[in-house]
Scaffold this motif. Structure first.
Motif, PDB file in Angstrom:
ATOM      1  N   LYS A 187      26.886  40.796 -13.776  1.00 45.96           N
ATOM      2  CA  LYS A 187      28.158  39.673 -13.596  1.00 45.96           C
ATOM      3  C   LYS A 187      27.588  39.337 -15.068  1.00 45.96           C
ATOM      4  CE  LYS A 187      30.849  40.368  -9.934  1.00 45.96           C
ATOM      5  NZ  LYS A 187      32.125  40.430 -10.126  1.00 45.96           N
ATOM      6  N   THR A 188      28.830  39.516 -16.327  1.00 42.69           N
ATOM      7  CA  THR A 188      28.583  38.777 -17.355  1.00 42.69           C
ATOM      8  C   THR A 188      30.238  38.564 -17.948  1.00 42.69           C
ATOM      9  OG1 THR A 188      27.640  39.085 -19.545  1.00 42.69           O
ATOM     10  CG2 THR A 188      28.958  41.007 -18.472  1.00 42.69           C
ATOM     11  N   GLU A 189      29.919  37.764 -18.334  1.00 37.65           N
ATOM     12  CA  GLU A 189      31.381  36.979 -19.233  1.00 37.65           C
ATOM     13  C   GLU A 189      31.008  37.455 -20.793  1.00 37.65           C
ATOM     14  OE1 GLU A 189      30.930  32.714 -18.737  1.00 37.65           O
ATOM     15  OE2 GLU A 189      31.243  32.079 -16.671  1.00 37.65           O
ATOM     16  N   ASP A 190      30.305  38.264 -21.296  1.00 33.27           N
ATOM     17  CA  ASP A 190      30.565  38.473 -22.322  1.00 33.27           C
ATOM     18  C   ASP A 190      31.904  39.961 -22.027  1.00 33.27           C
ATOM     19  OD1 ASP A 190      30.807  39.832 -24.829  1.00 33.27           O
ATOM     20  OD2 ASP A 190      27.997  39.379 -24.904  1.00 33.27           O
ATOM     21  N   LEU A 191      33.213  40.185 -22.159  1.00 33.93           N
ATOM     22  CA  LEU A 191      33.631  40.719 -21.667  1.00 33.93           C
ATOM     23  C   LEU A 191      34.047  41.767 -23.256  1.00 33.93           C
ATOM     24  CD1 LEU A 191      36.723  38.982 -20.164  1.00 33.93           C
ATOM     25  CD2 LEU A 191      34.353  40.323 -19.164  1.00 33.93           C
ATOM     26  N   ASP A 192      33.609  41.572 -24.342  1.00 34.90           N
ATOM     27  CA  ASP A 192      32.993  42.583 -25.482  1.00 34.90           C
ATOM     28  C   ASP A 192      32.763  43.815 -25.396  1.00 34.90           C
ATOM     29  OD1 ASP A 192      35.800  41.315 -26.487  1.00 34.90           O
ATOM     30  OD2 ASP A 192      34.447  39.782 -27.939  1.00 34.90           O
ATOM     31  N   LYS A 193      31.176  43.534 -24.159  1.00 42.99           N
ATOM     32  CA  LYS A 193      30.095  44.574 -24.787  1.00 42.99           C
ATOM     33  C   LYS A 193      29.927  45.548 -23.305  1.00 42.99           C
ATOM     34  CE  LYS A 193      26.470  41.685 -26.648  1.00 42.99           C
ATOM     35  NZ  LYS A 193      25.012  40.966 -26.421  1.00 42.99           N
ATOM     36  N   LEU A 194      31.665  44.525 -22.604  1.00 37.65           N
ATOM     37  CA  LEU A 194      32.068  46.123 -21.557  1.00 37.65           C
ATOM     38  C   LEU A 194      32.542  46.881 -21.662  1.00 37.65           C
ATOM     39  CD1 LEU A 194      32.456  43.529 -18.316  1.00 37.65           C
ATOM     40  CD2 LEU A 194      30.326  45.140 -19.095  1.00 37.65           C
TER      41      LEU A 194
ATOM     42  N   PRO B 260      35.534  45.706 -16.979  1.00 40.13           N
ATOM     43  CA  PRO B 260      35.774  44.901 -17.495  1.00 40.13           C
ATOM     44  C   PRO B 260      36.151  43.618 -17.645  1.00 40.13           C
ATOM     45  CG  PRO B 260      36.384  46.115 -19.341  1.00 40.13           C
ATOM     46  CD  PRO B 260      35.799  46.635 -18.301  1.00 40.13           C
ATOM     47  N   GLU B 261      37.579  44.170 -16.602  1.00 43.27           N
ATOM     48  CA  GLU B 261      38.621  43.369 -15.904  1.00 43.27           C
ATOM     49  C   GLU B 261      38.493  42.359 -14.914  1.00 43.27           C
ATOM     50  OE1 GLU B 261      38.875  47.556 -14.448  1.00 43.27           O
ATOM     51  OE2 GLU B 261      38.306  46.766 -16.325  1.00 43.27           O
ATOM     52  N   TYR B 262      36.735  42.609 -14.712  1.00 44.91           N
ATOM     53  CA  TYR B 262      36.077  42.049 -13.149  1.00 44.91           C
ATOM     54  C   TYR B 262      34.952  41.482 -13.981  1.00 44.91           C
ATOM     55  CZ  TYR B 262      38.982  44.555 -10.320  1.00 44.91           C
ATOM     56  OH  TYR B 262      40.108  45.567 -10.269  1.00 44.91           O
ATOM     57  N   GLY B 263      34.784  41.373 -15.482  1.00 45.15           N
ATOM     58  CA  GLY B 263      33.041  40.713 -15.870  1.00 45.15           C
ATOM     59  C   GLY B 263      31.837  41.664 -15.113  1.00 45.15           C
ATOM     60  N   HIS B 264      31.953  42.448 -14.631  1.00 46.50           N
ATOM     61  CA  HIS B 264      31.187  44.171 -13.842  1.00 46.50           C
ATOM     62  C   HIS B 264      30.901  45.103 -14.373  1.00 46.50           C
ATOM     63  CE1 HIS B 264      29.555  44.589 -10.070  1.00 46.50           C
ATOM     64  NE2 HIS B 264      29.963  45.527  -9.952  1.00 46.50           N
ATOM     65  N   LEU B 265      29.094  45.222 -14.380  1.00 38.33           N
ATOM     66  CA  LEU B 265      28.841  46.958 -14.587  1.00 38.33           C
ATOM     67  C   LEU B 265      28.364  46.945 -13.326  1.00 38.33           C
ATOM     68  CD1 LEU B 265      25.374  46.803 -16.216  1.00 38.33           C
ATOM     69  CD2 LEU B 265      27.043  45.291 -17.202  1.00 38.33           C
TER      70      LEU B 265
ATOM     71  N   TYR C  22      20.979  42.936 -23.033  1.00 41.04           N
ATOM     72  CA  TYR C  22      22.439  42.646 -24.054  1.00 41.04           C
ATOM     73  C   TYR C  22      23.468  42.384 -23.136  1.00 41.04           C
ATOM     74  CZ  TYR C  22      25.801  46.397 -26.432  1.00 41.04           C
ATOM     75  OH  TYR C  22      26.359  46.421 -26.709  1.00 41.04           O
ATOM     76  N   PHE C  23      23.372  42.781 -22.322  1.00 35.84           N
ATOM     77  CA  PHE C  23      25.208  41.600 -21.832  1.00 35.84           C
ATOM     78  C   PHE C  23      24.892  40.030 -21.292  1.00 35.84           C
ATOM     79  CE2 PHE C  23      24.940  46.773 -20.275  1.00 35.84           C
ATOM     80  CZ  PHE C  23      26.726  46.480 -21.500  1.00 35.84           C
ATOM     81  N   ASN C  24      23.873  39.607 -21.622  1.00 32.94           N
ATOM     82  CA  ASN C  24      23.719  38.476 -21.575  1.00 32.94           C
ATOM     83  C   ASN C  24      24.437  37.653 -19.746  1.00 32.94           C
ATOM     84  OD1 ASN C  24      23.525  35.579 -21.630  1.00 32.94           O
ATOM     85  ND2 ASN C  24      25.491  35.243 -22.868  1.00 32.94           N
TER      86      ASN C  24
END
Length: 120
Positions: free
Chosen positions: A17-24, A75-80, A107-109
């Motif tokens: 989970k991340t809040e860095d949506l741009d990287k997603l 990115p819609e879930y802040g998930h990868l 990388y994804f913080n």
């Protein structure tokens, strides 16, 4: 004829989970990270497939002579989801596998990481 002894490789499967949506959404940036890491870890890429969804995340698989890594982002879930498997056929790649995973995490913080390590 004597058979070689099979040394199981390491397979790491992760949900991040991340809040860095741009990287997603940044398939190109992620693939640059992977390309540099593969070279630095002396692994060999044999192919890749990358698909960036319009205005959304991306999915990518990189095939290596040692096996593979894959990522799918939402990115819609802040998930990868991410996985990396490196065989130990010609050398022990456990450290390289963990290094790749660590680089992806940084990388994804992440705000949270769940992962498993499997021998196979």
């Amino acid at each position: 004829m004597e058979r070689a002894v099979y040394m199981p490789g390491l397979h790491i499967l992760a949900e991040i989970k991340t809040e860095d949506l741009d990287k997603l959404c940044d398939a190109e940036g992620f693939m640059t990270l992977v390309q540099n890491a593969v070279q630095n870890l002396q692994l060999k890429e044999v192919g890749r497939v990358v698909h960036a969804f319009d205005g959304a995340g991306f999915t990518a698989v990189v095939c290596l002579t040692e096996s593979h890594l894959s990522i799918h982002t939402w990115p819609e879930y802040g998930h990868l989801t991410f996985d990396v498997f490196l065989s130990n056929f010609s050398r022990n790649n456990d450290d390289a596998c963990r290094t790749l995973f660590d680089l992806v995490q940084k990388y994804f913080n992440p705000t949270s990481v769940q992962f498993t390590e499997n021998r196979r």
